[in-house]
Design a protein around this motif. Structure first.
Motif, PDB file in Angstrom:
ATOM      1  N   ARG A   1       0.846  -1.195   0.000  1.00 27.36           N
ATOM      2  CA  ARG A   1       0.000   0.000   0.000  1.00 27.36           C
ATOM      3  C   ARG A   1       0.879   1.243   0.000  1.00 27.36           C
ATOM      4  O   ARG A   1       1.702   1.443   0.896  1.00 27.36           O
ATOM      5  CB  ARG A   1      -0.931   0.025   1.219  1.00 27.36           C
ATOM      6  CG  ARG A   1      -1.875   1.239   1.225  1.00 27.36           C
ATOM      7  CD  ARG A   1      -2.804   1.196   2.427  1.00 27.36           C
ATOM      8  NE  ARG A   1      -3.694   0.067   2.370  1.00 27.36           N
ATOM      9  CZ  ARG A   1      -4.849   0.035   1.686  1.00 27.36           C
ATOM     10  NH1 ARG A   1      -5.227   1.103   0.998  1.00 27.36           N
ATOM     11  NH2 ARG A   1      -5.603  -1.027   1.705  1.00 27.36           N
ATOM     12  N   ASP A   2       0.699   2.077  -1.008  1.00 28.87           N
ATOM     13  CA  ASP A   2       1.436   3.325  -1.141  1.00 28.87           C
ATOM     14  C   ASP A   2       0.832   4.362  -0.192  1.00 28.87           C
ATOM     15  O   ASP A   2      -0.381   4.575  -0.181  1.00 28.87           O
ATOM     16  CB  ASP A   2       1.328   3.797  -2.601  1.00 28.87           C
ATOM     17  CG  ASP A   2       2.166   5.025  -2.903  1.00 28.87           C
ATOM     18  OD1 ASP A   2       2.197   5.941  -2.073  1.00 28.87           O
ATOM     19  OD2 ASP A   2       2.773   5.067  -3.985  1.00 28.87           O
ATOM     20  N   LEU A   3       1.666   4.998   0.629  1.00 27.33           N
ATOM     21  CA  LEU A   3       1.184   5.963   1.619  1.00 27.33           C
ATOM     22  C   LEU A   3       1.536   7.413   1.271  1.00 27.33           C
ATOM     23  O   LEU A   3       1.579   8.275   2.151  1.00 27.33           O
ATOM     24  CB  LEU A   3       1.753   5.615   2.996  1.00 27.33           C
ATOM     25  CG  LEU A   3       1.360   4.250   3.570  1.00 27.33           C
ATOM     26  CD1 LEU A   3       2.003   4.041   4.934  1.00 27.33           C
ATOM     27  CD2 LEU A   3      -0.156   4.105   3.670  1.00 27.33           C
ATOM     28  N   THR A   4       1.770   7.666  -0.018  1.00 33.46           N
ATOM     29  CA  THR A   4       2.171   9.011  -0.446  1.00 33.46           C
ATOM     30  C   THR A   4       1.221  10.089   0.056  1.00 33.46           C
ATOM     31  O   THR A   4       1.649  11.144   0.546  1.00 33.46           O
ATOM     32  CB  THR A   4       2.256   9.086  -1.977  1.00 33.46           C
ATOM     33  OG1 THR A   4       3.143   8.076  -2.454  1.00 33.46           O
ATOM     34  CG2 THR A   4       2.771  10.452  -2.421  1.00 33.46           C
ATOM     35  N   ASP A   5      -0.086   9.837  -0.052  1.00 34.92           N
ATOM     36  CA  ASP A   5      -1.066  10.860   0.309  1.00 34.92           C
ATOM     37  C   ASP A   5      -1.091  11.172   1.802  1.00 34.92           C
ATOM     38  O   ASP A   5      -1.664  12.183   2.209  1.00 34.92           O
ATOM     39  CB  ASP A   5      -2.465  10.418  -0.142  1.00 34.92           C
ATOM     40  CG  ASP A   5      -2.611  10.386  -1.660  1.00 34.92           C
ATOM     41  OD1 ASP A   5      -1.820  11.068  -2.334  1.00 34.92           O
ATOM     42  OD2 ASP A   5      -3.491   9.662  -2.163  1.00 34.92           O
ATOM     43  N   ASP A   6      -0.498  10.311   2.617  1.00 30.37           N
ATOM     44  CA  ASP A   6      -0.487  10.530   4.062  1.00 30.37           C
ATOM     45  C   ASP A   6       0.778  11.225   4.562  1.00 30.37           C
ATOM     46  O   ASP A   6       0.795  11.740   5.684  1.00 30.37           O
ATOM     47  CB  ASP A   6      -0.614   9.185   4.788  1.00 30.37           C
ATOM     48  CG  ASP A   6      -1.887   8.450   4.408  1.00 30.37           C
ATOM     49  OD1 ASP A   6      -2.966   8.903   4.823  1.00 30.37           O
ATOM     50  OD2 ASP A   6      -1.787   7.433   3.689  1.00 30.37           O
ATOM     51  N   MET A   7       1.829  11.229   3.761  1.00 23.90           N
ATOM     52  CA  MET A   7       3.131  11.674   4.239  1.00 23.90           C
ATOM     53  C   MET A   7       3.172  13.159   4.567  1.00 23.90           C
ATOM     54  O   MET A   7       3.748  13.573   5.577  1.00 23.90           O
ATOM     55  CB  MET A   7       4.214  11.324   3.207  1.00 23.90           C
ATOM     56  CG  MET A   7       4.424   9.828   3.041  1.00 23.90           C
ATOM     57  SD  MET A   7       5.475   9.428   1.619  1.00 23.90           S
ATOM     58  CE  MET A   7       7.023  10.205   2.108  1.00 23.90           C
ATOM     59  N   ALA A   8       2.560  13.981   3.717  1.00 24.72           N
ATOM     60  CA  ALA A   8       2.605  15.427   3.938  1.00 24.72           C
ATOM     61  C   ALA A   8       1.949  15.814   5.253  1.00 24.72           C
ATOM     62  O   ALA A   8       2.386  16.756   5.927  1.00 24.72           O
ATOM     63  CB  ALA A   8       1.942  16.158   2.774  1.00 24.72           C
ATOM     64  N   GLY A   9       0.901  15.084   5.639  1.00 23.90           N
ATOM     65  CA  GLY A   9       0.219  15.380   6.895  1.00 23.90           C
ATOM     66  C   GLY A   9       1.102  15.146   8.105  1.00 23.90           C
ATOM     67  O   GLY A   9       1.047  15.921   9.080  1.00 23.90           O
ATOM     68  N   PHE A  10       1.917  14.091   8.069  1.00 24.21           N
ATOM     69  CA  PHE A  10       2.876  13.850   9.147  1.00 24.21           C
ATOM     70  C   PHE A  10       3.788  15.062   9.310  1.00 24.21           C
ATOM     71  O   PHE A  10       3.952  15.599  10.414  1.00 24.21           O
ATOM     72  CB  PHE A  10       3.738  12.626   8.808  1.00 24.21           C
ATOM     73  CG  PHE A  10       3.139  11.300   9.159  1.00 24.21           C
ATOM     74  CD1 PHE A  10       3.729  10.490  10.111  1.00 24.21           C
ATOM     75  CD2 PHE A  10       1.995  10.846   8.534  1.00 24.21           C
ATOM     76  CE1 PHE A  10       3.191   9.250  10.433  1.00 24.21           C
ATOM     77  CE2 PHE A  10       1.446   9.611   8.836  1.00 24.21           C
ATOM     78  CZ  PHE A  10       2.047   8.809   9.790  1.00 24.21           C
ATOM     79  N   ALA A  11       4.406  15.442   8.191  1.00 24.14           N
ATOM     80  CA  ALA A  11       5.382  16.532   8.241  1.00 24.14           C
ATOM     81  C   ALA A  11       4.733  17.855   8.617  1.00 24.14           C
ATOM     82  O   ALA A  11       5.320  18.670   9.336  1.00 24.14           O
ATOM     83  CB  ALA A  11       6.072  16.657   6.888  1.00 24.14           C
ATOM     84  N   ARG A  12       3.514  18.071   8.149  1.00 23.05           N
ATOM     85  CA  ARG A  12       2.820  19.327   8.453  1.00 23.05           C
ATOM     86  C   ARG A  12       2.571  19.459   9.950  1.00 23.05           C
ATOM     87  O   ARG A  12       2.799  20.523  10.535  1.00 23.05           O
ATOM     88  CB  ARG A  12       1.512  19.375   7.666  1.00 23.05           C
ATOM     89  CG  ARG A  12       0.767  20.686   7.777  1.00 23.05           C
ATOM     90  CD  ARG A  12      -0.314  20.820   6.717  1.00 23.05           C
ATOM     91  NE  ARG A  12      -1.219  19.679   6.703  1.00 23.05           N
ATOM     92  CZ  ARG A  12      -1.290  18.790   5.704  1.00 23.05           C
ATOM     93  NH1 ARG A  12      -0.511  18.916   4.651  1.00 23.05           N
ATOM     94  NH2 ARG A  12      -2.146  17.779   5.766  1.00 23.05           N
ATOM     95  N   GLN A  13       2.116  18.362  10.587  1.00 23.52           N
ATOM     96  CA  GLN A  13       1.881  18.417  12.028  1.00 23.52           C
ATOM     97  C   GLN A  13       3.187  18.614  12.787  1.00 23.52           C
ATOM     98  O   GLN A  13       3.266  19.441  13.702  1.00 23.52           O
ATOM     99  CB  GLN A  13       1.187  17.152  12.522  1.00 23.52           C
ATOM    100  CG  GLN A  13       0.827  17.256  14.007  1.00 23.52           C
ATOM    101  CD  GLN A  13       0.681  15.907  14.681  1.00 23.52           C
ATOM    102  OE1 GLN A  13       1.194  14.906  14.193  1.00 23.52           O
ATOM    103  NE2 GLN A  13      -0.014  15.882  15.803  1.00 23.52           N
TER     104      GLN A  13
END
Length: 282
Positions: free
Chosen positions: A54-66
């Motif tokens: 499962r590709d998690l690309t769409d979730d990665m930016a949210g980690f970094a943003r928080q």
């Protein structure tokens, strides 16, 4: 000050590799390891059939943003296996968001070995990995990955020291201050790594007895141990030897036990010796 590492890697449920290796190794060194997963797999892809991905690309930016909004300082940003070509751009942006004045950026361009790309990688991803390496302070490619980064054909293990130093120098020209090339041999009986510090012009070598066979996850083990050493104040050559010894010991222990090499190496039993090598119990 608390050492904190953002580890941008995949998570495989079965098989010792990626985050399942990196997090305990960095924790053993006294660092807090914060996982930023790039993909979720039921197992790693090295000889284990039928894995899910499962590709998690769409979730990665949210980690970094928080993390950025919380103003969490990181001692190091450490990227490895990426799940898609788009993630290279995403990780570059994450580096820009989370990197502080003293943050070390280590890129392990995990994409190939033994002359072949990994099953989930494409030629486009391999070509764009150069872009990510330009953001790094340290890169840790193996011989196959070094050739892909430099556009050179795979020719197996270098036969002469001059070949190794030329590859290290050319990799440093991509941007990183330090380059560590893994899978370098010294004769038929020793295997290890070669390093180059562009700022000092110094070359380093670290070797240990070679163990026959192929063991997935050892690149992750080596790079996380190397980073741990550097964060503990070891100079490059010292950190390389610590990482080589820890990795080789884990491989030798696994080989001697006769366990399935596809499931990775027994690094856990070597943690006390690793901690001692870092000087944490002195």
């Amino acid at each position: 000050m608390q050492r904190r590492v953002a580890a941008i890697h995949d998570l495989s449920g079965l098989g010792r590799c990626s985050l399942s290796v990196i997090m305990p190794v960095l924790a053993a060194s006294g660092a807090e390891c914060c996982a930023l997963p790039t993909a979720l797999l039921s197992s790693h892809t090295g000889g284990l059939a039928g894995y899910t991905y499962r590709d998690l690309t769409d979730d990665m930016a949210g980690f970094a943003r928080q993390w950025s909004a919380l103003n969490i300082p990181f001692s190091a940003l450490y990227s490895g296996f990426l799940g898609s070509a788009r993630q290279i751009e995403v990780v570059s942006e994450i580096f820009s968001q989370l990197k502080g004045p003293k943050t070390v950026v280590l890129v392990d361009p995990v994409m190939a070995d033994h002359g072949k790309l990994y099953k989930t990688y494409t030629e486009e991803m391999a070509g764009r990995m150069v872009e990510l390496c330009r953001h790094a302070d340290i890169i840790t490619p193996n011989l196959t990955e070094a050739g892909l980064l430099l556009g050179l054909p795979y020719r197996g293990e270098p036969k002469m020291e001059e070949e190794v130093t030329e590859v290290l120098r050319r990799l440093a020209e991509l941007g990183p201050r330090k380059v560590v090339l893994t899978g370098v041999s010294r004769g038929k009986m020793e295997l290890g790594s070669a390093g180059y510090d562009r700022e000092t012009g110094s070359y380093y070598y670290a070797f240990a007895p070679r163990v026959a066979g192929s063991f997935p996850g050892t690149g992750d083990l080596y790079s996380s141990a190397l980073l741990a050493g550097l964060l503990r104040g070891k100079e490059l050559g010292q950190a390389m030897q610590i990482a080589v010894d820890y990795t080789q010991g884990s491989i030798a222990r696994t080989w001697a036990a006769g366990t399935d090499p596809r499931l990775g190496v027994n690094f856990e039993a070597g943690i006390p010796g690793f901690i001692k090598a870092l000087g944490l119990n002195e």
